[in-house]
Design a protein around this motif. Structure first.
Motif, mmCIF file in Angstrom:
data_model
loop_
_atom_site.group_PDB
_atom_site.id
_atom_site.type_symbol
_atom_site.label_atom_id
_atom_site.label_comp_id
_atom_site.label_asym_id
_atom_site.label_seq_id
_atom_site.Cartn_x
_atom_site.Cartn_y
_atom_site.Cartn_z
ATOM 1 N N GLY A 113 0.866 -1.128 -0.079
ATOM 2 C CA GLY A 113 0.142 0.145 0.055
ATOM 3 C C GLY A 113 0.902 1.296 -0.116
ATOM 4 N N MET A 114 0.183 2.333 0.204
ATOM 5 C CA MET A 114 0.885 3.639 0.235
ATOM 6 C C MET A 114 1.479 3.865 1.782
ATOM 7 N N ASN A 115 2.647 3.021 1.767
ATOM 8 C CA ASN A 115 3.571 3.084 3.112
ATOM 9 C C ASN A 115 4.883 3.607 2.914
ATOM 10 N N ASP A 116 5.027 5.014 3.239
ATOM 11 C CA ASP A 116 6.333 5.335 2.846
ATOM 12 C C ASP A 116 7.725 4.617 3.708
ATOM 13 N N LEU A 117 7.510 4.096 4.712
ATOM 14 C CA LEU A 117 8.420 3.218 5.210
ATOM 15 C C LEU A 117 8.792 1.997 4.218
ATOM 16 N N ARG A 118 7.893 1.396 3.559
ATOM 17 C CA ARG A 118 8.071 0.531 2.577
ATOM 18 C C ARG A 118 8.791 0.719 1.445
ATOM 19 N N PHE A 119 8.504 2.105 1.002
ATOM 20 C CA PHE A 119 9.052 2.637 -0.137
ATOM 21 C C PHE A 119 10.600 3.095 -0.117
ATOM 22 N N TYR A 120 10.830 3.921 0.800
ATOM 23 C CA TYR A 120 11.950 4.803 0.839
ATOM 24 C C TYR A 120 12.552 5.095 2.379
ATOM 25 N N LYS A 121 11.441 5.432 3.145
ATOM 26 C CA LYS A 121 11.855 6.021 4.479
ATOM 27 C C LYS A 121 12.459 5.185 5.751
ATOM 28 N N GLY A 122 12.195 3.792 5.430
ATOM 29 C CA GLY A 122 12.243 2.897 6.525
ATOM 30 C C GLY A 122 13.570 2.461 6.777
ATOM 31 N N THR A 123 14.488 2.652 5.788
ATOM 32 C CA THR A 123 15.838 1.827 5.755
ATOM 33 C C THR A 123 15.767 0.458 5.786
ATOM 34 N N ARG A 124 15.784 -0.216 6.890
ATOM 35 C CA ARG A 124 15.618 -1.668 6.837
ATOM 36 C C ARG A 124 14.217 -2.188 6.606
ATOM 37 N N ARG A 125 13.096 -1.244 6.765
ATOM 38 C CA ARG A 125 11.978 -1.502 6.327
ATOM 39 C C ARG A 125 11.513 -1.557 4.932
ATOM 40 N N ILE A 126 12.422 -0.763 3.936
ATOM 41 C CA ILE A 126 12.216 -1.015 2.658
ATOM 42 C C ILE A 126 11.804 -2.437 2.115
ATOM 43 N N TRP A 127 10.892 -2.337 1.409
ATOM 44 C CA TRP A 127 10.363 -3.900 1.249
ATOM 45 C C TRP A 127 11.307 -4.596 0.675
ATOM 46 N N LEU A 128 11.799 -4.041 -0.653
ATOM 47 C CA LEU A 128 12.596 -4.846 -1.405
ATOM 48 C C LEU A 128 14.052 -5.020 -0.438
ATOM 49 N N ARG A 129 14.619 -4.081 0.060
ATOM 50 C CA ARG A 129 15.759 -4.244 0.961
ATOM 51 C C ARG A 129 15.603 -5.434 1.983
ATOM 52 N N SER A 130 14.583 -5.302 2.800
ATOM 53 C CA SER A 130 13.954 -6.174 3.681
ATOM 54 C C SER A 130 14.338 -7.778 3.252
ATOM 55 N N ILE A 131 13.479 -7.898 1.831
ATOM 56 C CA ILE A 131 13.340 -9.477 1.607
ATOM 57 C C ILE A 131 14.753 -9.763 1.094
ATOM 58 N N TRP A 132 15.617 -8.864 0.347
ATOM 59 C CA TRP A 132 16.859 -9.336 -0.184
ATOM 60 C C TRP A 132 17.673 -9.646 0.935
ATOM 61 N N TRP A 133 17.806 -8.894 2.129
ATOM 62 C CA TRP A 133 18.538 -8.964 3.363
ATOM 63 C C TRP A 133 17.935 -10.251 3.998
ATOM 64 N N TYR A 134 16.975 -10.459 4.286
ATOM 65 C CA TYR A 134 16.291 -11.843 4.681
ATOM 66 C C TYR A 134 16.997 -12.977 4.047
ATOM 67 N N ILE A 135 16.794 -13.150 2.829
ATOM 68 C CA ILE A 135 17.581 -14.281 2.051
ATOM 69 C C ILE A 135 18.928 -14.447 2.439
ATOM 70 N N HIS A 136 19.736 -13.157 2.110
ATOM 71 C CA HIS A 136 21.061 -13.398 2.214
ATOM 72 C C HIS A 136 21.488 -13.799 3.812
ATOM 73 N N LEU A 137 20.833 -13.165 4.867
ATOM 74 C CA LEU A 137 21.166 -13.485 6.214
ATOM 75 C C LEU A 137 20.850 -14.888 6.320
ATOM 76 N N SER A 138 20.015 -15.691 5.513
ATOM 77 C CA SER A 138 19.536 -17.193 5.990
ATOM 78 C C SER A 138 19.932 -18.193 5.039
ATOM 79 N N TRP A 139 20.720 -17.459 4.044
ATOM 80 C CA TRP A 139 21.174 -18.389 2.930
ATOM 81 C C TRP A 139 21.693 -19.798 3.537
ATOM 82 N N GLN A 140 21.503 -20.850 2.847
ATOM 83 C CA GLN A 140 21.974 -22.331 3.116
ATOM 84 C C GLN A 140 22.809 -23.109 2.085
ATOM 85 N N GLY A 141 23.167 -22.166 1.278
ATOM 86 C CA GLY A 141 24.201 -22.727 0.250
ATOM 87 C C GLY A 141 23.571 -22.933 -1.146
#
Length: 243
Positions: free
Chosen positions: A108-136
């Motif tokens: 939705g129109m959530n500025d935290l998820r677009f640009y304002k939330g740093t770690r809460r930016i949606w694309l950033r959060s899902i990339w880091w989630y995978i990276h920090l959880s990577w199992q090979g």
């Protein structure tokens, strides 16, 4: 390529306000190479995922699926790495210039998820989630993460620590969480991460006997042992009252 991406917070705010005025028509008219290919892949994957009427865009399953695709494509096609992933302006650019419609549909129109939330930016959060959880591999990572929830994403990416993320440690934390998640301990992952944050002030995991794996096992055992004690006490009490 990436060195040419400059996207300040002021630019992001201006673009967000434009999208906010007409969110239903926020699909970009033109995405220039090489990001047009990235958009095509991600949008096709999203559409394929959502063809199944049982699957929803506002879900952890969607985040996991899109995170795995984003992680693979950025690594294989765009030479993406941790240094680039730490730059907010890259995620602001991707969110607002390449995938504004996808971010809007997901959050939705959530500025935290677009640009304002740093770690809460949606694309950033899902990339880091995978990276920090990577199992090979993508397959093993999916198997490890598939039964989690959105809370695990937020808990993991929000606890970087004073020295930043410790990738080997977070991957082991997530690997063992898969083993213990069925223990029925409320908010087990959150509790383990809090304990880890406290212990890192005094302990270097790699120096523990048995290394990082043993250190992480001890974190989980701290809570699992408490539960076992409670169960044993309850069992003894039940036998006494029964007799």
């Amino acid at each position: 390529m990436w060195e040419n991406v400059t996207y300040t917070k002021a630019q992001a705010k201006f673009k967000y306000q434009q999208i906010e005025a007409e969110p239903q028509n926020c699909s970009p008219r033109l995405v220039k190479p090489p990001f047009d290919k990235l958009r095509e892949i991600m949008i096709n994957e999203a559409n394929t995922f959502l063809k199944n009427e049982m699957k929803k865009i506002n879900s952890y399953a969607f985040d996991l699926h899109m995170g795995l695709i984003l992680y693979r494509v950025l690594k294989e096609e765009y030479l993406f790495n941790e240094r680039l992933a730490a730059q907010d302006e890259i995620w602001r650019f991707l969110s607002l210039e390449v995938f504004p419609d996808l971010v809007f549909e997901r959050s939705g129109m959530n500025d935290l998820r677009f640009y304002k939330g740093t770690r809460r930016i949606w694309l950033r959060s899902i990339w880091w989630y995978i990276h920090l959880s990577w199992q090979g591999s993508e397959e093993l990572t999916f198997a490890t993460l598939k039964d989690n929830t959105s809370d695990e994403i937020m808990q993991l990416i929000d606890r970087s620590g004073s020295g930043g993320y410790r990738v080997e440690l977070t991957r082991e934390l997530m690997r063992q969480y898969k083993l213990y998640a069925s223990s029925n301990i409320p908010k087990l992952f959150r509790r383990v991460l809090k304990l880890n944050t406290a212990r890192l002030n005094m302990i270097e995991p790699s120096l523990v006997e048995g290394g990082i794996k043993a250190y992480v096992t001890n974190l989980y055992d701290y809570f699992l042992n408490d539960v076992n004690k409670i169960r044993e006490t309850s069992s003894v009490y039940a036998n006494i009252t029964k007799n």
